[in-house]
Design a protein around this motif. Sequence first.
Motif, PDB file in Angstrom:
ATOM      1  N   SER A 107       0.842  -1.207   0.000  1.00 56.23           N
ATOM      2  CA  SER A 107       0.000   0.000   0.000  1.00 56.23           C
ATOM      3  C   SER A 107       0.869   1.244   0.000  1.00 56.23           C
ATOM      4  O   SER A 107       1.910   1.279   0.652  1.00 56.23           O
ATOM      5  CB  SER A 107      -0.927   0.003   1.219  1.00 56.23           C
ATOM      6  N   PHE A 108       0.444   2.246  -0.763  1.00 55.17           N
ATOM      7  CA  PHE A 108       1.184   3.502  -0.870  1.00 55.17           C
ATOM      8  C   PHE A 108       0.298   4.637  -0.366  1.00 55.17           C
ATOM      9  O   PHE A 108      -0.851   4.732  -0.769  1.00 55.17           O
ATOM     10  CB  PHE A 108       1.577   3.769  -2.333  1.00 55.17           C
ATOM     11  N   PHE A 109       0.855   5.465   0.502  1.00 54.82           N
ATOM     12  CA  PHE A 109       0.101   6.590   1.058  1.00 54.82           C
ATOM     13  C   PHE A 109       0.840   7.888   0.733  1.00 54.82           C
ATOM     14  O   PHE A 109       1.637   8.375   1.532  1.00 54.82           O
ATOM     15  CB  PHE A 109      -0.054   6.428   2.577  1.00 54.82           C
ATOM     16  N   PRO A 110       0.624   8.445  -0.467  1.00 56.21           N
ATOM     17  CA  PRO A 110       1.302   9.688  -0.829  1.00 56.21           C
ATOM     18  C   PRO A 110       0.791  10.850   0.012  1.00 56.21           C
ATOM     19  O   PRO A 110      -0.323  10.796   0.523  1.00 56.21           O
ATOM     20  CB  PRO A 110       0.930   9.872  -2.307  1.00 56.21           C
ATOM     21  N   GLY A 111       1.628  11.885   0.161  1.00 55.12           N
ATOM     22  CA  GLY A 111       1.206  13.065   0.937  1.00 55.12           C
ATOM     23  C   GLY A 111      -0.058  13.669   0.348  1.00 55.12           C
ATOM     24  O   GLY A 111      -0.982  14.022   1.056  1.00 55.12           O
ATOM     25  N   LYS A 112      -0.076  13.771  -0.986  1.00 54.17           N
ATOM     26  CA  LYS A 112      -1.276  14.272  -1.659  1.00 54.17           C
ATOM     27  C   LYS A 112      -1.774  13.170  -2.578  1.00 54.17           C
ATOM     28  O   LYS A 112      -1.013  12.311  -2.991  1.00 54.17           O
ATOM     29  CB  LYS A 112      -0.938  15.505  -2.493  1.00 54.17           C
ATOM     30  N   GLY A 113      -3.022  13.215  -2.903  1.00 60.24           N
ATOM     31  CA  GLY A 113      -3.542  12.198  -3.819  1.00 60.24           C
ATOM     32  C   GLY A 113      -4.139  11.019  -3.068  1.00 60.24           C
ATOM     33  O   GLY A 113      -4.169  10.979  -1.845  1.00 60.24           O
TER      34      GLY A 113
END
Length: 201
Positions: free
Chosen positions: A41-47
């Motif tokens: 899982s990826f949790f970008p700062g934005k998006g």
Amino acid sequence: MTRPEEFIEGQFIVKVIASQIRKGNVVEVDDQLYAVLKAESFFPGKGTPTTQIDMRRLSDGVKTSQRYKTTEQVERAFIETKDHNYLYQDGESYAFMNMENYEQVTVPADVIGDQAVYLQENMTTQISLYNGVPVGIELPTRVTLEVTETEPVTKGQTASSSYKPAVLSNGLRVNVPPHIGVGTRIVVLTEDNSYVERAKD
């Protein structure tokens, strides 16, 4: 009459969110079943947070990747998990024995992945089976291995100073504290190859 496994397939598909999918799960995509080889899982700062799932189709072994929103629903198939003892490697696969009925199961190398380096004779593992086909494996979370190569211990170094590289008896490279020398048995986490502590045995 329906065959029992068709009945099982129909009954035991559950919807879960993508971020809950783990390696060894079986998911249904477009009426095809896939064994999950890796889920991240990826949790970008934005998006939007996303989950990438690498998987292998059970019917023909074709590998594919899918990216989902972490909260998107994915259909997960019910599978049974049983204890098996590791026996030996046979080419591109590994042989295990079911501890209940002593039947042997052959697990392909890509189902085990990088964890194969940890397999030790008679190690108890949990193998996930879907209609008798091995689709995932869970090793013990910790294993004990001996350090076969590392820099000599330097007197006066504190345990908290920087770690140094070491090679273990299974060929794995890990970082260990400076006070660990050749011949020391250490405990390693199988999930991320990290040093835990000096073995107590």
